[in-house]
Write a protein that holds these residues in place. Structure first.
Motif, PDB file in Angstrom:
ATOM      1  N   VAL A  60     -61.286 -20.368  81.878  1.00 62.06           N
ATOM      2  CA  VAL A  60     -60.598 -21.359  81.044  1.00 62.06           C
ATOM      3  C   VAL A  60     -59.990 -22.449  81.924  1.00 62.06           C
ATOM      4  O   VAL A  60     -60.094 -23.644  81.609  1.00 62.06           O
ATOM      5  CB  VAL A  60     -59.533 -20.687  80.157  1.00 62.06           C
ATOM      6  N   HIS A  61     -59.381 -22.057  83.031  1.00 63.71           N
ATOM      7  CA  HIS A  61     -58.794 -23.034  83.953  1.00 63.71           C
ATOM      8  C   HIS A  61     -59.871 -23.979  84.485  1.00 63.71           C
ATOM      9  O   HIS A  61     -59.657 -25.200  84.562  1.00 63.71           O
ATOM     10  CB  HIS A  61     -58.090 -22.315  85.108  1.00 63.71           C
ATOM     11  N   THR A  62     -61.020 -23.432  84.839  1.00 62.98           N
ATOM     12  CA  THR A  62     -62.120 -24.251  85.359  1.00 62.98           C
ATOM     13  C   THR A  62     -62.622 -25.220  84.292  1.00 62.98           C
ATOM     14  O   THR A  62     -62.859 -26.398  84.582  1.00 62.98           O
ATOM     15  CB  THR A  62     -63.270 -23.355  85.862  1.00 62.98           C
ATOM     16  N   LEU A  63     -62.768 -24.743  83.065  1.00 63.51           N
ATOM     17  CA  LEU A  63     -63.188 -25.632  81.967  1.00 63.51           C
ATOM     18  C   LEU A  63     -62.180 -26.758  81.782  1.00 63.51           C
ATOM     19  O   LEU A  63     -62.560 -27.930  81.659  1.00 63.51           O
ATOM     20  CB  LEU A  63     -63.324 -24.842  80.658  1.00 63.51           C
ATOM     21  N   ASP A  64     -60.905 -26.406  81.764  1.00 66.75           N
ATOM     22  CA  ASP A  64     -59.852 -27.409  81.563  1.00 66.75           C
ATOM     23  C   ASP A  64     -59.786 -28.395  82.729  1.00 66.75           C
ATOM     24  O   ASP A  64     -59.656 -29.600  82.523  1.00 66.75           O
ATOM     25  CB  ASP A  64     -58.493 -26.735  81.375  1.00 66.75           C
ATOM     26  N   GLU A  65     -59.877 -27.862  83.925  1.00 63.83           N
ATOM     27  CA  GLU A  65     -59.800 -28.702  85.125  1.00 63.83           C
ATOM     28  C   GLU A  65     -60.931 -29.720  85.160  1.00 63.83           C
ATOM     29  O   GLU A  65     -60.730 -30.869  85.574  1.00 63.83           O
ATOM     30  CB  GLU A  65     -59.853 -27.786  86.352  1.00 63.83           C
ATOM     31  N   ARG A  66     -62.096 -29.313  84.689  1.00 65.84           N
ATOM     32  CA  ARG A  66     -63.254 -30.205  84.692  1.00 65.84           C
ATOM     33  C   ARG A  66     -63.393 -30.981  83.384  1.00 65.84           C
ATOM     34  O   ARG A  66     -64.315 -31.790  83.245  1.00 65.84           O
ATOM     35  CB  ARG A  66     -64.521 -29.392  84.976  1.00 65.84           C
ATOM     36  N   GLY A  67     -62.495 -30.722  82.436  1.00 71.53           N
ATOM     37  CA  GLY A  67     -62.525 -31.430  81.155  1.00 71.53           C
ATOM     38  C   GLY A  67     -63.767 -31.111  80.339  1.00 71.53           C
ATOM     39  O   GLY A  67     -64.275 -31.973  79.607  1.00 71.53           O
ATOM     40  N   LEU A  68     -64.246 -29.871  80.412  1.00 71.66           N
ATOM     41  CA  LEU A  68     -65.471 -29.481  79.719  1.00 71.66           C
ATOM     42  C   LEU A  68     -65.169 -28.854  78.363  1.00 71.66           C
ATOM     43  O   LEU A  68     -64.334 -27.965  78.252  1.00 71.66           O
ATOM     44  CB  LEU A  68     -66.260 -28.461  80.549  1.00 71.66           C
ATOM     45  N   SER A  69     -65.882 -29.323  77.345  1.00 72.11           N
ATOM     46  CA  SER A  69     -65.844 -28.643  76.048  1.00 72.11           C
ATOM     47  C   SER A  69     -66.779 -27.441  76.148  1.00 72.11           C
ATOM     48  O   SER A  69     -67.539 -27.302  77.108  1.00 72.11           O
ATOM     49  CB  SER A  69     -66.335 -29.588  74.944  1.00 72.11           C
ATOM     50  N   THR A  70     -66.738 -26.591  75.130  1.00 70.49           N
ATOM     51  CA  THR A  70     -67.630 -25.430  75.156  1.00 70.49           C
ATOM     52  C   THR A  70     -69.101 -25.872  75.077  1.00 70.49           C
ATOM     53  O   THR A  70     -69.960 -25.258  75.691  1.00 70.49           O
ATOM     54  CB  THR A  70     -67.312 -24.447  74.018  1.00 70.49           C
ATOM     55  N   ARG A  71     -69.356 -26.929  74.345  1.00 72.27           N
ATOM     56  CA  ARG A  71     -70.735 -27.465  74.243  1.00 72.27           C
ATOM     57  C   ARG A  71     -71.201 -28.034  75.592  1.00 72.27           C
ATOM     58  O   ARG A  71     -72.351 -27.837  75.986  1.00 72.27           O
ATOM     59  CB  ARG A  71     -70.815 -28.546  73.170  1.00 72.27           C
ATOM     60  N   GLU A  72     -70.310 -28.752  76.276  1.00 75.49           N
ATOM     61  CA  GLU A  72     -70.669 -29.294  77.589  1.00 75.49           C
ATOM     62  C   GLU A  72     -70.896 -28.164  78.588  1.00 75.49           C
ATOM     63  O   GLU A  72     -71.815 -28.230  79.404  1.00 75.49           O
ATOM     64  CB  GLU A  72     -69.577 -30.234  78.084  1.00 75.49           C
ATOM     65  N   ALA A  73     -70.075 -27.125  78.514  1.00 75.91           N
ATOM     66  CA  ALA A  73     -70.243 -25.974  79.400  1.00 75.91           C
ATOM     67  C   ALA A  73     -71.576 -25.280  79.114  1.00 75.91           C
ATOM     68  O   ALA A  73     -72.255 -24.828  80.043  1.00 75.91           O
ATOM     69  CB  ALA A  73     -69.083 -24.999  79.233  1.00 75.91           C
ATOM     70  N   GLU A  74     -71.965 -25.238  77.854  1.00 79.31           N
ATOM     71  CA  GLU A  74     -73.256 -24.650  77.484  1.00 79.31           C
ATOM     72  C   GLU A  74     -74.401 -25.437  78.120  1.00 79.31           C
ATOM     73  O   GLU A  74     -75.319 -24.853  78.707  1.00 79.31           O
ATOM     74  CB  GLU A  74     -73.419 -24.631  75.967  1.00 79.31           C
ATOM     75  N   ARG A  75     -74.345 -26.757  78.006  1.00 81.85           N
ATOM     76  CA  ARG A  75     -75.400 -27.598  78.604  1.00 81.85           C
ATOM     77  C   ARG A  75     -75.461 -27.425  80.119  1.00 81.85           C
ATOM     78  O   ARG A  75     -76.537 -27.416  80.710  1.00 81.85           O
ATOM     79  CB  ARG A  75     -75.172 -29.064  78.241  1.00 81.85           C
TER      80      ARG A  75
ATOM     81  N   THR B 285     -74.427 -24.750  81.960  1.00 84.30           N
ATOM     82  CA  THR B 285     -74.669 -23.393  82.463  1.00 84.30           C
ATOM     83  C   THR B 285     -75.793 -22.622  81.774  1.00 84.30           C
ATOM     84  O   THR B 285     -76.286 -21.642  82.316  1.00 84.30           O
ATOM     85  CB  THR B 285     -73.399 -22.534  82.320  1.00 84.30           C
ATOM     86  N   GLY B 286     -76.146 -23.042  80.551  1.00 83.86           N
ATOM     87  CA  GLY B 286     -77.115 -22.273  79.781  1.00 83.86           C
ATOM     88  C   GLY B 286     -76.485 -21.091  79.050  1.00 83.86           C
ATOM     89  O   GLY B 286     -77.175 -20.331  78.385  1.00 83.86           O
ATOM     90  N   ILE B 287     -75.169 -20.951  79.150  1.00 84.71           N
ATOM     91  CA  ILE B 287     -74.429 -19.904  78.445  1.00 84.71           C
ATOM     92  C   ILE B 287     -74.037 -20.460  77.076  1.00 84.71           C
ATOM     93  O   ILE B 287     -73.509 -21.562  76.985  1.00 84.71           O
ATOM     94  CB  ILE B 287     -73.142 -19.500  79.215  1.00 84.71           C
ATOM     95  N   ALA B 288     -74.268 -19.711  76.011  1.00 86.09           N
ATOM     96  CA  ALA B 288     -73.978 -20.184  74.651  1.00 86.09           C
ATOM     97  C   ALA B 288     -72.521 -20.622  74.522  1.00 86.09           C
ATOM     98  O   ALA B 288     -71.620 -19.965  75.049  1.00 86.09           O
ATOM     99  CB  ALA B 288     -74.282 -19.089  73.638  1.00 86.09           C
ATOM    100  N   HIS B 289     -72.313 -21.708  73.817  1.00 82.93           N
ATOM    101  CA  HIS B 289     -70.956 -22.237  73.640  1.00 82.93           C
ATOM    102  C   HIS B 289     -70.063 -21.217  72.938  1.00 82.93           C
ATOM    103  O   HIS B 289     -68.849 -21.191  73.159  1.00 82.93           O
ATOM    104  CB  HIS B 289     -70.960 -23.577  72.901  1.00 82.93           C
ATOM    105  N   THR B 290     -70.654 -20.357  72.100  1.00 82.99           N
ATOM    106  CA  THR B 290     -69.854 -19.333  71.423  1.00 82.99           C
ATOM    107  C   THR B 290     -69.240 -18.351  72.421  1.00 82.99           C
ATOM    108  O   THR B 290     -68.142 -17.831  72.178  1.00 82.99           O
ATOM    109  CB  THR B 290     -70.698 -18.554  70.399  1.00 82.99           C
ATOM    110  N   GLU B 291     -69.929 -18.113  73.531  1.00 82.32           N
ATOM    111  CA  GLU B 291     -69.380 -17.233  74.564  1.00 82.32           C
ATOM    112  C   GLU B 291     -68.137 -17.857  75.183  1.00 82.32           C
ATOM    113  O   GLU B 291     -67.139 -17.176  75.408  1.00 82.32           O
ATOM    114  CB  GLU B 291     -70.429 -16.950  75.648  1.00 82.32           C
ATOM    115  N   PHE B 292     -68.197 -19.165  75.452  1.00 80.67           N
ATOM    116  CA  PHE B 292     -67.025 -19.856  75.991  1.00 80.67           C
ATOM    117  C   PHE B 292     -65.880 -19.872  74.970  1.00 80.67           C
ATOM    118  O   PHE B 292     -64.716 -19.736  75.349  1.00 80.67           O
ATOM    119  CB  PHE B 292     -67.377 -21.280  76.429  1.00 80.67           C
ATOM    120  N   SER B 293     -66.213 -19.998  73.691  1.00 77.00           N
ATOM    121  CA  SER B 293     -65.180 -19.953  72.657  1.00 77.00           C
ATOM    122  C   SER B 293     -64.512 -18.589  72.625  1.00 77.00           C
ATOM    123  O   SER B 293     -63.285 -18.495  72.487  1.00 77.00           O
ATOM    124  CB  SER B 293     -65.788 -20.256  71.278  1.00 77.00           C
ATOM    125  N   ARG B 294     -65.298 -17.528  72.746  1.00 75.65           N
ATOM    126  CA  ARG B 294     -64.717 -16.182  72.763  1.00 75.65           C
ATOM    127  C   ARG B 294     -63.776 -16.014  73.951  1.00 75.65           C
ATOM    128  O   ARG B 294     -62.693 -15.435  73.829  1.00 75.65           O
ATOM    129  CB  ARG B 294     -65.817 -15.136  72.809  1.00 75.65           C
TER     130      ARG B 294
END
Length: 109
Positions: free
Chosen positions: A39-54, A56-65
């Motif tokens: 979560v800290h890494t996502l916030d630090e990089r300003g990534l939404s769950t959808r951007e993180a999915e693009r 990493t290839g990890i489903a955005h729902t996983e980041f939401s969980r």
């Protein structure tokens, strides 16, 4: 605000899961710590769950969980893998340390 004198402060063990008597407390704490880093890494990089999915290839729902601390379906190695895909310059260390009798006694006092 008033202070209720019926309660005595208790020093925790450093693992809230253990303090509340949860089974697999160490594993739950490890997952929570890795989730916090994700979560800290996502916030630090300003990534939404959808951007993180693009990225990493990890489903955005996983980041939401993970963001919502719903970690029961994640294994520790899966979470470390997700963190590694977000930040390839990450190192995870595991330290095994026996609890001292003083810590154990404080938990049961």
């Amino acid at each position: 605000m008033t202070i209720n004198d019926d309660f005595d402060p208790v020093r925790g063990s450093g693992n809230a899961f253990r303090d509340f008597g949860r089974p697999n407390a160490s594993l739950e704490q490890a997952r929570a710590l890795i989730a916090a880093k994700i979560v800290h890494t996502l916030d630090e990089r300003g990534l939404s769950t959808r951007e993180a999915e693009r990225l990493t290839g990890i489903a955005h729902t996983e980041f939401s969980r993970i963001r919502n601390a719903r970690l029961s379906r994640f294994t520790l190695d899966r979470m470390i893998s997700i963190l590694g895909k977000l930040d390839d310059d990450i190192e995870v260390n595991v330290v095994f340390q026996r609890r001292t009798p003083a810590t154990q006694n404080a938990l049961h006092a």
